[in-house]
Design a protein around this motif. Structure first.
Motif, PDB file in Angstrom:
ATOM      1  N   UNK A 106       0.808  -1.218   0.000  1.00 25.32           N
ATOM      2  CA  UNK A 106       0.000   0.000   0.000  1.00 25.32           C
ATOM      3  C   UNK A 106       0.840   1.266   0.000  1.00 25.32           C
ATOM      4  N   UNK A 107       2.155   1.128   0.176  1.00 23.94           N
ATOM      5  CA  UNK A 107       3.034   2.294   0.193  1.00 23.94           C
ATOM      6  C   UNK A 107       3.795   2.401  -1.122  1.00 23.94           C
ATOM      7  N   UNK A 108       4.050   3.629  -1.585  1.00 24.53           N
ATOM      8  CA  UNK A 108       4.816   3.775  -2.828  1.00 24.53           C
ATOM      9  C   UNK A 108       6.231   3.234  -2.661  1.00 24.53           C
ATOM     10  N   UNK A 109       6.741   2.689  -3.728  1.00 22.12           N
ATOM     11  CA  UNK A 109       8.086   2.109  -3.710  1.00 22.12           C
ATOM     12  C   UNK A 109       9.139   3.212  -3.753  1.00 22.12           C
ATOM     13  N   UNK A 110      10.245   2.990  -3.032  1.00 21.27           N
ATOM     14  CA  UNK A 110      11.391   3.887  -3.129  1.00 21.27           C
ATOM     15  C   UNK A 110      12.653   3.040  -3.082  1.00 21.27           C
ATOM     16  N   UNK A 111      13.815   3.681  -3.098  1.00 27.45           N
ATOM     17  CA  UNK A 111      15.068   2.944  -3.169  1.00 27.45           C
ATOM     18  C   UNK A 111      15.235   1.990  -1.984  1.00 27.45           C
ATOM     19  N   UNK A 112      14.883   2.470  -0.774  1.00 30.87           N
ATOM     20  CA  UNK A 112      15.050   1.639   0.415  1.00 30.87           C
ATOM     21  C   UNK A 112      14.146   0.409   0.373  1.00 30.87           C
ATOM     22  N   UNK A 113      12.864   0.615   0.061  1.00 32.66           N
ATOM     23  CA  UNK A 113      11.935  -0.520   0.046  1.00 32.66           C
ATOM     24  C   UNK A 113      12.256  -1.486  -1.088  1.00 32.66           C
ATOM     25  N   UNK A 114      12.772  -0.979  -2.199  1.00 35.01           N
ATOM     26  CA  UNK A 114      13.144  -1.870  -3.300  1.00 35.01           C
ATOM     27  C   UNK A 114      14.330  -2.754  -2.930  1.00 35.01           C
ATOM     28  N   UNK A 115      15.227  -2.222  -2.084  1.00 34.51           N
ATOM     29  CA  UNK A 115      16.348  -3.054  -1.633  1.00 34.51           C
ATOM     30  C   UNK A 115      15.873  -4.173  -0.728  1.00 34.51           C
ATOM     31  N   UNK A 116      14.960  -3.872   0.151  1.00 37.40           N
ATOM     32  CA  UNK A 116      14.480  -4.881   1.094  1.00 37.40           C
ATOM     33  C   UNK A 116      13.476  -5.815   0.430  1.00 37.40           C
ATOM     34  N   UNK A 117      12.516  -5.260  -0.269  1.00 41.03           N
ATOM     35  CA  UNK A 117      11.480  -6.088  -0.881  1.00 41.03           C
ATOM     36  C   UNK A 117      11.805  -6.347  -2.359  1.00 41.03           C
ATOM     37  N   UNK A 118      12.930  -7.007  -2.572  1.00 37.06           N
ATOM     38  CA  UNK A 118      13.292  -7.457  -3.918  1.00 37.06           C
ATOM     39  C   UNK A 118      12.304  -8.544  -4.337  1.00 37.06           C
ATOM     40  N   UNK A 119      12.323  -8.894  -5.611  1.00 35.37           N
ATOM     41  CA  UNK A 119      11.380  -9.901  -6.089  1.00 35.37           C
ATOM     42  C   UNK A 119      11.560 -11.227  -5.370  1.00 35.37           C
ATOM     43  N   UNK A 120      12.810 -11.650  -5.157  1.00 36.90           N
ATOM     44  CA  UNK A 120      13.049 -12.914  -4.455  1.00 36.90           C
ATOM     45  C   UNK A 120      12.602 -12.839  -2.999  1.00 36.90           C
ATOM     46  N   UNK A 121      12.859 -11.699  -2.366  1.00 36.73           N
ATOM     47  CA  UNK A 121      12.444 -11.533  -0.970  1.00 36.73           C
ATOM     48  C   UNK A 121      10.921 -11.547  -0.864  1.00 36.73           C
ATOM     49  N   UNK A 122      10.252 -10.894  -1.802  1.00 36.36           N
ATOM     50  CA  UNK A 122       8.785 -10.885  -1.791  1.00 36.36           C
ATOM     51  C   UNK A 122       8.223 -12.287  -2.013  1.00 36.36           C
ATOM     52  N   UNK A 123       8.857 -13.048  -2.917  1.00 40.13           N
ATOM     53  CA  UNK A 123       8.383 -14.417  -3.159  1.00 40.13           C
ATOM     54  C   UNK A 123       8.497 -15.262  -1.895  1.00 40.13           C
TER      55      UNK A 123
END
Length: 529
Positions: free
Chosen positions: A9-26
């Protein structure tokens, strides 16, 4: 089972993209799909147990699991780097605090995503980045405001992460329109981003797990750990956990909790402040079990000392460490006042190590030297006190563990509770979960004691020491007066900018409600963006 897709529900930024990578989200999606449904059942079981307590029942040792308590077994051997935990410091996952805590003269830093952390989206994301950098040894900070630089020193403290409790959702991540468990988010992201580095460093992935009430909750965590180790092809026991015994029901389940997690557990901890809060909450309908002023409920009281001794005896029988509780004092710049503080800390830790605890907690690095002298006196060069079995103790009964604590309920105590709760709640909904207030490092647990004490006094029409009965009206009058005191103390600018009006409103509503709010952080979370 089809692949789950998480919604953010939150917009993506550099920090969240590092933590919630595609593999991490899977990985997180797998965990949520597999294990989140059971969380609802576990929480429902808690509610059913509470209904029984509200109807007059008391917590007790479960006859159905007597064979676990009475048979001989041991938990898996404690890894070498977890055997020496004589002194631990705790704090939020904010970057400067992480660096300072890792540099403190302690054995362990427990980085807290729970009671010491306000779960703002940015706070949780950056907390994961901070711990990733800490494990890599690259964490640093240049504070432009103060002009100070912070760097990690050689041989930092061992890092253990505390995840959120099962009751706390992460509303910014949803599956099929439902918020996912915050515990799984914290666990998954910390594990995913750090397991390779931790193994490269010759360690494992270590967690503190809070607020458990039943061994079935421990068994749930065991399944999460086994699933994760198997998914990543890691040996059983790569993940290790310390369980906080900080709820009243859990003290009757310690053997069972250890047994349910015996391949992964290394220790139990006396989470004393939450335990006092849980005593009030669990026994809220029992007029003969009402606690006095928070300030007088100390670890030398029989029901708390019994809790400490039973935890030690249970852990050491099973080969697990027994960790002591928190010293929340903050050193004072006034020499005479500081001496009083250090004397209190010393006496508290003398009792813990004298009882046989293997280690203890502090909230401020300025207490380390005092506590270090205490544990060196009791342990010498030993890493722990696993040899202190307490097997010759008199049997600790349910009656002793539930024994009411004598003491006064005073106007001063009630007013202090009000001021502490208002200031803490204001800080929490402004994004800070660990706050120095009147010489103590307050977190969610101490605020919970403050507000549930008053709630219980109102419900049972308890008299203060001056004879006045605590009513909603009396509380409202004191709240208005003490809010003004706090407003004067913090100043108009801070009052306006740090959500104090919202804090007063929330505190008032949950303290005067007819039904006890289970955790103030749940309605508080609704006020976070």
């Amino acid at each position: 089972m089809s692949k789950a897709s998480l919604q953010f529900t939150q917009p993506s930024d550099n920090a969240s993209e590092q933590i919630f990578s595609e593999q991490a989200k899977d990985f997180l999606a797998e965990l949520v799909q597999q294990f989140a449904p059971a969380v609802d059942q576990l929480l429902s079981t808690r509610e059913e147990a509470q209904k029984a307590y509200d109807s007059g029942a008391l917590p007790d040792f479960d006859p159905a699991t007597a064979d676990i308590r009475n048979s001989d077994w041991q938990v898996a051997p404690v890894p070498k780097d977890l055997q020496k935990r004589r002194l631990e410091i705790t704090g939020p996952v904010e970057r400067k605090m992480v660096i300072n805590a890792l540099n403190a003269d302690v054995d362990v830093f427990m980085a807290d995503f729970e009671d010491a952390q306000s779960p703002t989206w940015q706070g949780m994301v950056h907390g994961q980045l901070n711990l990733r950098d800490a494990n890599a040894g690259t964490i640093s900070l240049d504070d432009e405001k103060s002009g100070k630089s912070y760097r990690l020193q050689e041989d930092p403290a061992l890092l253990i992460a505390r995840v959120r409790g099962l009751h706390l959702p992460e509303k910014h991540i949803q599956l099929d329109g439902k918020a996912v468990p915050g515990a799984l988010v914290d666990f998954a992201m910390y594990f995913f981003h750090n397991y390779k580095q931790r193994l490269q460093n010759g360690s494992g992935v270590y967690f503190y797990l809070p607020k458990l009430q039943h061994h079935k909750e421990a068994a749930w965590w065991s399944e999460v750990f086994h699933f994760t180790e198997q998914k990543f092809g890691l040996p059983t026991g790569t993940i290790r956990a310390t369980i906080l015994i900080e709820t009243l029901p859990a003290v009757f389940q310690m053997h069972e909790i250890l047994h349910s997690l015996k391949e992964h557990i290394v220790a139990l901890n006396c989470g004393r402040w939450d335990y006092i809060f849980s005593y009030i909450k669990t026994l809220r309908a029992h007029p003969d079990r009402i606690l006095p002023d928070r300030q007088s409920v100390s670890m030398d009281k029989p029901f708390l000392n019994a809790y400490s001794r039973l935890l030690i005896r249970t852990c050491h029988k099973r080969g697990a460490l027994a960790m002591g509780g928190m010293a929340a004092f903050i050193p004072s710049k006034d020499a005479s006042e500081n001496k009083k503080i250090l004397d209190k800390v010393r006496a508290d830790k003398e009792q813990e190590f004298g009882n046989g605890h293997d280690g203890t907690w502090i909230a401020h690095p300025g207490l380390a030297e005092t506590v270090k002298a205490v544990y060196q006196k009791h342990l010498g060069d030993k890493p722990n006190q696993l040899d202190v079995t307490r097997q010759d103790d008199t049997e600790i009964s349910a009656e002793l563990l539930l024994q009411p604590c004598p003491g006064e309920r005073t106007e001063q105590g009630m007013r202090t509770n009000i001021r502490v709760a208002v200031q803490y709640i204001a800080a929490w909904i402004s994004g800070r979960g660990c706050v120095p207030i009147y010489g103590l490092m307050e977190d969610a647990a101490t605020a919970e004691i403050s507000r549930t004490s008053i709630w219980q006094w109102i419900q049972h029409e308890q008299p203060l020491s001056d004879g006045r009965v605590v009513t909603k009206s009396l509380f409202a009058d004191m709240l208005a007066e003490e809010a003004q005191v706090v407003r004067t103390e913090v100043g108009e600018e801070r009052w306006a900018s740090e959500n104090f009006d919202k804090a007063v409103k929330l505190f008032s509503s949950i303290t005067t409600a007819d039904q006890l709010t289970e955790f103030l952080t749940l309605p508080g979370y609704d006020l976070l963006p």
